[in-house]
Design an enzyme around this catalytic site. Structure first.
Site, short mmCIF file in Angstrom:
data_model
loop_
_atom_site.label_atom_id
_atom_site.label_comp_id
_atom_site.label_asym_id
_atom_site.label_seq_id
_atom_site.Cartn_x
_atom_site.Cartn_y
_atom_site.Cartn_z
N ARG A 132 0.79 -1.22 0.00
CA ARG A 132 0.00 0.00 0.00
C ARG A 132 0.83 1.28 0.00
O ARG A 132 0.62 2.16 -0.82
CB ARG A 132 -0.94 0.00 1.21
CG ARG A 132 -2.04 -1.04 1.13
CD ARG A 132 -2.95 -1.00 2.34
NE ARG A 132 -3.70 0.24 2.45
CZ ARG A 132 -4.56 0.51 3.43
NH1 ARG A 132 -4.77 -0.38 4.38
NH2 ARG A 132 -5.21 1.65 3.46
N HIS A 141 -8.15 -4.02 -7.19
CA HIS A 141 -7.87 -3.32 -5.94
C HIS A 141 -9.13 -3.27 -5.07
O HIS A 141 -9.85 -2.26 -5.08
CB HIS A 141 -7.38 -1.90 -6.26
CG HIS A 141 -6.64 -1.24 -5.13
ND1 HIS A 141 -5.36 -1.61 -4.76
CD2 HIS A 141 -6.98 -0.23 -4.30
CE1 HIS A 141 -4.95 -0.86 -3.77
NE2 HIS A 141 -5.92 -0.02 -3.46
N TYR A 169 -18.55 13.16 -12.31
CA TYR A 169 -18.47 14.37 -13.14
C TYR A 169 -17.19 14.42 -13.97
O TYR A 169 -17.18 15.01 -15.05
CB TYR A 169 -18.54 15.61 -12.26
CG TYR A 169 -19.84 15.77 -11.51
CD1 TYR A 169 -21.06 15.83 -12.19
CD2 TYR A 169 -19.86 15.86 -10.13
CE1 TYR A 169 -22.25 15.97 -11.50
CE2 TYR A 169 -21.04 16.00 -9.43
CZ TYR A 169 -22.24 16.05 -10.12
OH TYR A 169 -23.43 16.19 -9.44
#
Length: 804
Positions: free
Chosen positions: A30, A76, A120
């Protein structure tokens, strides 16, 4: 002891082992980047997923939500916001030195604004990301199963460029953290090429050798990096050990506003500094009395760049205020370097040389595996082509054999037995379409076979020689530099020594490289400056309307036809040889959108006693002292008051005692002393310079000190040069004397210059034409001109400008 399915354990041992497992998972999976491709797993998976989705630089943008869903579902399995924030960072040009994702929409800002919701925004891979993913399908890296074992994913990307160093990395793991600063692509690639070309003495290459190429971090937000050779934890120490710190300060300069006032202009901030928070901090300190002498604070930043304006009170000291800002605000900050990355799955603190070496070893391995893959495919192709050539060499027999066979399997067996072919070759012959039997196609097969054999030889030589392999990688590094390299953004300067009062404060002006350049104004209102002092091309569709010689420390004033003007520092203009690639003047200066400059002057810092001379189409002339002009600002100012229906046409600057030459379209010219014109302020309109009849207008204004000849060009392309000595000096506001033989088309433009001067003639419709004054014949005042350029029917000459 075990009771049924219950097992007793020691809770201390269990907690210790579980925590270690968790810590290693965070470190490896990570928080820390791989030293080979400079990516964390989430970033690697985002890029790989986008490539698998076909979202390439030459394709359309796709919704971010769609990309995030693909990454979550296949590679993931974590929170969607974690993936989206990681993806958004790859698209932020203030976070990444070289962005890997081309974002469309709101992906956040340097003010700390969060990206818009993923539904968006849209994204696609940037061109540079394709270099990181290149040859992924050629067995260049290892793959492992994804989290549910249904799909393979790469353990590392081939990474055609040194991403860890050029884009840097930050991350916090369990008990450790990484902070790798970004660097300039060209510098890092040159250092890598140097190491490859000096592989035999690699152990002897030291930090000084590498720092000849890699000068220091190059942050996406620019700024000034202060170095101190005596600092034991500074830049050199950080590169030598992998751990250190550097001081970065904002780029700021002080402008004189006139009447005893000045202001501080901040144009670049230290990396990862929040602009909105900085402005709040300055305002808070000013209200609390900890910053004295500040009169106003405003943010004038726009899409063209950053501009924070801090006005200093009349009683304040600008340098002292700037020093206080550096001391008490994030305008000067320390960037901690901790070059920690994963090497063979383990976290290691890397020096600069080690980081470069790890990448080179990876790149050499990738190149070797790719070449082996290409060699295998080339041999397979050559094997098939050899079979096809055999068949084409015995075409009639092959056709007869196939026709006589009862089925394809029998035909395949007979082909293999008769011509000693392999199973693959026989199948290729049977699958060959009839069109390949034509003479042209047979020649193509022969040529393809020869090319494939050449490819095989090259690949075998490459794999058989480590030296050639390294040379090939060095060529790739230089190609990356040429394609994606750019100028350094962060300037490196030596920190001021204590006790040296004159050097206690560094501003952008102190560090500015002073050099010669050309300021270019093009059609459509574009503006730029050249990177060198070489005269730019003055012909063609993209020819500049104006080319003005300047130095980077000069000020540029540009004017529009309605008399408004704006000022800008020359060094802030975009650098390019082609003005069509420059910025719009409305973005690079304070001019409003849609403005098109018609005149410009460059004023050196030492020209405060000079004058600007304005001329209008209706014959008005005005003289204004340069000292009355405002400095660079985010606002325009009115340079001249115009009568109704009049337009500003020309602006020149000089000492104030030259002669003025005005020329009308009727072929008349007047020469008078500029001392007859009283200097007035910016709000004034000026006085009449030449009396014009109805339908007459000025076509040129120049100062006699700019050359010995007056060049006149008519609308039909006729032109001539006349010595200035033939024009008598007379009083202002006269009709002038004859300068062009009457009759025919009127004059279009005039300039004063010397024979060696270059200029550009501007037709209304055709491309601009470059000229030299010495190519135009000299004629008397009463004589007609000769043909300078051919003007097509329906076109006419509308302008003429010299490169001054």
């Amino acid at each position: 002891m075990e009771v049924g399915i219950v097992r007793q354990i020691d809770i201390d041992d269990e907690m210790q082992q579980s925590y270690l497992d968790y810590a290693m998972s965070v470190i490896v999976a990570r928080a820390l980047p791989d030293a080979r491709d400079g990516l964390k797993p989430v970033h690697r998976r985002i890029l790989h997923a986008m490539q698998q989705m076909g979202i390439r630089p030459d394709g359309e943008h796709k919704k971010s939500a769609r990309i995030v869903g693909e990454v979550l579902g296949k590679y993931h399995p974590h929170g969607d916001m974690a993936v989206y924030e990681a993806m958004a960072r790859l698209a932020q040009d203030f976070s990444m030195r070289y962005t890997l994702i081309d974002g469309q929409g709101n992906f956040g800002s340097i003010d700390g604004d969060s990206p818009a919701a993923m539904r968006y925004t849209e994204a696609r891979l940037a061109a540079l990301a394709m270099e990181a993913l290149s040859d992924l399908d050629k067995d260049t890296v290892d793959f492992v199963p994804n989290f549910d074992g249904t799909l393979p994913e790469p353990t590392v990307l081939p990474s055609g460029f040194p991403n860890l160093l050029v884009n840097g990395a930050t991350g916090i793991a369990v008990g450790m953290a990484t902070s790798v600063p970004p660097h300039n692509m060209g510098e890092v690639c040159e250092a890598l090429a140097y190491m490859l070309e000096n592989w035999s003495r690699l152990e002897k290459i030291n930090l000084d050798d590498l720092m000849r190429f890699i000068k220091g971090p190059d942050f996406p937000t620019g700024g000034i990096l202060l170095t101190d050779p005596e600092d034991k934890e500074g830049l050199a120490a950080a590169y030598a050990t992998g751990k250190g710190r550097v001081t970065v300060q904002a780029r700021a300069h002080i402008e004189d506003m006139g009447r005893g006032r000045s202001r501080i202009i901040v144009t670049e901030l230290p990396f990862q500094t929040n602009k909105a928070s900085l402005i709040e901090r300055i305002a808070e300190l000013a209200r609390g009395g900890q910053l004295e002498g500040l009169a106003d604070l405003r943010d004038e930043s726009d899409r063209q760049g950053m501009r924070i304006v801090i006005e200093v009170a009349r009683t304040g000291d600008a340098e002292r205020a700037l020093a206080a800002l550096y001391q008490r605000t994030p305008m000067q900050s320390t960037f901690g370097i901790n070059m920690l990355a994963l090497v063979e799955g383990e976290p290691r603190l890397l020096s600069m040389k080690q980081a470069l070496r790890v990448y080179l070893d990876h790149r050499l391995t990738v190149t070797r595996r790719r070449s082996a893959f290409d060699l295998t495919r080339a041999r397979e192709k050559a094997h098939i082509l050899a079979g096809l050539r055999t068949a084409l060499g015995h075409l009639d027999e092959v056709i007869h054999l196939i026709r006589a066979a009862s089925d394809p399997e029998q035909a395949r067996q007979r082909l293999m037995k008769r011509f000693k072919l392999s199973d693959i070759q026989a199948r290729a012959i049977l699958d060959m379409p009839l069109r390949r039997l034509s003479t042209l196609e047979r020649k193509k097969i022969d040529q393809d076979y020869k090319d494939t054999q050449a490819t095989i030889r090259n690949l075998e030589e490459l794999l058989g020689s480590e030296k050639k392999l390294r040379s090939h990688v060095a060529e790739e590094m230089r190609r990356i530099k040429t394609t994606y390299g750019d100028r350094r953004r962060t300037q490196i300067a030596e920190a001021p020594r204590k006790g040296k009062k004159a050097q206690r404060l560094l501003t952008a002006g102190d560090l500015l490289e002073e050099k010669d350049t050309w300021v270019l104004l093009g059609a459509g209102g574009r503006i730029a400056r050249t990177p060198t002092a070489r005269l730019p091309k003055l012909s063609g569709r993209d020819a500049p309307r104006l080319a003005i010689g300047a130095r980077t420390r000069d000020l540029l004033y540009i004017f529009t036809a309605d008399g408004s003007a704006a000022a800008a520092a020359v060094h802030t203009l975009p650098e390019t040889e082609d003005v069509s690639q420059g910025a719009m003047a409305a973005g690079a200066t304070a001019l409003p959108p849609g403005s098109e400059p018609i005149a410009a002057v460059v004023v050196p810092p030492v020209a405060q006693e000079a004058h600007l001379v304005f001329g209008t189409h209706q014959g008005m002339i005005k003289k204004t002292e340069v000292a009355a002009l405002p400095g660079p600002s985010a606002r325009t100012f009115q340079a001249i008051k115009l009568n109704e229906g009049d337009r500003l046409g020309w602006v020149r600057w000089g000492s104030g005692d030259e002669d003025v030459m005005l020329v009308s379209n009727a072929g008349l010219a007047i020469r008078f002393s500029l001392e007859e014109v009283r200097p007035v302020g910016l709000a004034a309109a000026g006085v009449m310079g030449m009396r014009l009849e109805a339908r007459q207008r000025l076509v040129g204004l120049d100062l006699a000190g700019q050359g010995d000849d007056l060049l006149l060009v008519a609308e039909n392309g006729m032109a001539k040069r006349t010595p200035l000595a033939q024009f008598p000096r007379q009083g202002r506001n006269g009709k002038g004397v004859r300068a062009w033989k009457s009759g025919g088309p009127g004059l279009a433009a005039s300039v004063v210059g010397d024979p060696e001067d270059h200029g550009v003639v501007l037709p209304a419709k055709a491309a601009g034409r470059s000229i030299r004054l010495e190519d135009v014949p000299r004629r008397s005042r009463a004589a007609a001109g000769s043909r300078l350029i051919e003007v097509k029917t329906g076109d006419r000459i509308i302008g003429l400008n010299l490169a001054m």
